[in-house]
Motif scaffolding. Structure first.
Motif, PDB file in Angstrom:
ATOM      1  N   GLY A 192       0.689  -1.076  -0.409  1.00  0.00           N
ATOM      2  CA  GLY A 192      -0.073  -0.091  -0.153  1.00  0.00           C
ATOM      3  C   GLY A 192       1.082   1.312  -0.209  1.00  0.00           C
ATOM      4  O   GLY A 192       0.170   1.884  -0.708  1.00  0.00           O
ATOM      5  N   VAL A 208      -3.140  -1.525  -4.226  1.00  0.00           N
ATOM      6  CA  VAL A 208      -4.529  -1.904  -3.678  1.00  0.00           C
ATOM      7  C   VAL A 208      -4.265  -3.205  -3.343  1.00  0.00           C
ATOM      8  O   VAL A 208      -3.940  -3.870  -4.263  1.00  0.00           O
ATOM      9  CB  VAL A 208      -5.182  -2.024  -4.358  1.00  0.00           C
ATOM     10  N   THR A 209      -4.990  -3.764  -1.916  1.00  0.00           N
ATOM     11  CA  THR A 209      -4.889  -5.316  -2.086  1.00  0.00           C
ATOM     12  C   THR A 209      -6.442  -5.405  -2.126  1.00  0.00           C
ATOM     13  O   THR A 209      -7.524  -4.763  -2.163  1.00  0.00           O
ATOM     14  CB  THR A 209      -5.007  -5.081  -0.592  1.00  0.00           C
ATOM     15  N   HIS A 258      -6.966  -6.700   4.856  1.00  0.00           N
ATOM     16  CA  HIS A 258      -8.024  -5.405   4.149  1.00  0.00           C
ATOM     17  C   HIS A 258      -7.556  -4.420   5.194  1.00  0.00           C
ATOM     18  O   HIS A 258      -7.532  -3.196   5.257  1.00  0.00           O
ATOM     19  CB  HIS A 258      -9.567  -6.040   4.260  1.00  0.00           C
ATOM     20  N   SER A 278      -4.766  -2.132   4.730  1.00  0.00           N
ATOM     21  CA  SER A 278      -4.853  -0.976   3.456  1.00  0.00           C
ATOM     22  C   SER A 278      -5.778  -0.445   3.694  1.00  0.00           C
ATOM     23  O   SER A 278      -6.101  -0.206   2.160  1.00  0.00           O
ATOM     24  CB  SER A 278      -4.610  -2.587   2.475  1.00  0.00           C
ATOM     25  N   THR A 310      -4.440   3.084   2.299  1.00  0.00           N
ATOM     26  CA  THR A 310      -4.285   2.545   1.099  1.00  0.00           C
ATOM     27  C   THR A 310      -4.835   2.097  -0.101  1.00  0.00           C
ATOM     28  O   THR A 310      -4.494   2.479  -1.621  1.00  0.00           O
ATOM     29  CB  THR A 310      -2.255   2.403   0.994  1.00  0.00           C
ATOM     30  N   GLY A 311      -6.140   1.452   0.201  1.00  0.00           N
ATOM     31  CA  GLY A 311      -6.427   1.122  -0.813  1.00  0.00           C
ATOM     32  C   GLY A 311      -6.726  -0.389  -0.484  1.00  0.00           C
ATOM     33  O   GLY A 311      -5.868  -1.088  -0.818  1.00  0.00           O
ATOM     34  N   THR A 312      -7.944  -1.394  -0.700  1.00  0.00           N
ATOM     35  CA  THR A 312      -8.094  -2.239  -0.394  1.00  0.00           C
ATOM     36  C   THR A 312      -9.984  -2.996  -0.718  1.00  0.00           C
ATOM     37  O   THR A 312     -10.601  -1.916  -0.984  1.00  0.00           O
ATOM     38  CB  THR A 312      -8.744  -2.364   1.070  1.00  0.00           C
ATOM     39  N   ILE A 313      -9.654  -3.942  -1.849  1.00  0.00           N
ATOM     40  CA  ILE A 313     -11.021  -4.646  -2.392  1.00  0.00           C
ATOM     41  C   ILE A 313     -11.074  -5.848  -1.966  1.00  0.00           C
ATOM     42  O   ILE A 313     -10.457  -6.593  -1.092  1.00  0.00           O
ATOM     43  CB  ILE A 313     -10.847  -4.579  -4.456  1.00  0.00           C
ATOM     44  N   GLY A 348     -12.850   1.136   0.597  1.00  0.00           N
ATOM     45  CA  GLY A 348     -12.397   1.054  -0.615  1.00  0.00           C
ATOM     46  C   GLY A 348     -13.389   0.974  -1.254  1.00  0.00           C
ATOM     47  O   GLY A 348     -14.305   1.132  -2.032  1.00  0.00           O
ATOM     48  N   SER A 363      -6.001  -9.253 -10.025  1.00  0.00           N
ATOM     49  CA  SER A 363      -5.148  -8.889  -9.168  1.00  0.00           C
ATOM     50  C   SER A 363      -3.247  -9.221 -10.720  1.00  0.00           C
ATOM     51  O   SER A 363      -3.894  -9.722 -11.718  1.00  0.00           O
ATOM     52  CB  SER A 363      -4.433 -10.265  -7.924  1.00  0.00           C
TER      53      SER A 363
END
Length: 202
Positions: free
Chosen positions: A10, A15-16, A29, A32, A35-38, A64, A92
């Protein structure tokens, strides 16, 4: 380990993507969120599973992205998780398996990732620990051994399709730009939408 790798990636601008499951998914999750997570779900987005992640679900929804191909009201069933894994790996550039027993859903994700042309990486563990038998087997079969986020970044940057770099700050922040989306992008989004909840067949 999951926290450290997700946080390190991140910080580097990546993105995770994970599955919101208890344990490793949840830790990745949580690390992150900033910084960004899905989160990819096996059931519908209006059904929180596992229920222990109600708070984390709300945080991801706010900060996210949550994705699912299940129509509203669907509850996750065992047969839905391999399909969910396909979505996670498809989103990914590479897949990191932190821990996996010899028979583990994580190994299904690794196989899916390989079929999709994604880089498969695994964290090594003691050969005496059955919880690490799957990750060690992946490494034996050719998956890249990773010890920390720096290893993952080096592997991603060396992929044959070119150097991987983080997007510039604000690149995806629509509020930072007054320019509208190009009509061609809007048309592509419209073509991908279904008039009713639908499942992909491929």
């Amino acid at each position: 380990m999951a926290r450290d790798i997700a946080a390190g990636l991140g910080e580097a601008g990546f993105v995770t993507v994970s599955g919101l499951a208890l344990g490793i998914d949840g830790e990745a999750h949580a690390a992150s969120l900033r910084t960004g997570t899905i989160a990819g779900l096996g059931g519908a987005i209006d059904h929180i599973y596992p229920p222990q992640h109600e708070r984390l679900y709300a945080e991801i929804a706010a900060e996210g992205l949550i994705v699912s191909e299940s129509p509203f009201g669907d509850r996750a069933k065992a047969q839905d998780f391999p399909s969910r894994n396909r979505i996670i790996t498809g989103l990914s550039r590479g897949v990191v398996v932190v821990e996996a027993a010899e028979r583990s859903g994580s190994l299904i994700s690794a196989r899916r990732a390989g079929e999709q042309g994604r880089e498969v990486m695994a964290v090594p563990g003691s050969p005496l620990d059955p919880r690490e038998a799957g990750t060690n087997a992946l490494i034996y079969q050719g998956a890249s051994l990773v010890r920390h986020a720096t290893d993952v970044l080096e592997i991603l940057s060396s992929l044959s399709h070119g150097h991987v770099s983080a997007p510039p700050a604000g690149a995806y922040d629509r509020e930072s730009s007054d320019e509208p989306l190009p009509e061609s992008q809007i048309a592509r989004v419209r073509e991908a939408l279904c008039p009713t909840p639908c499942r992909l067949t491929k």
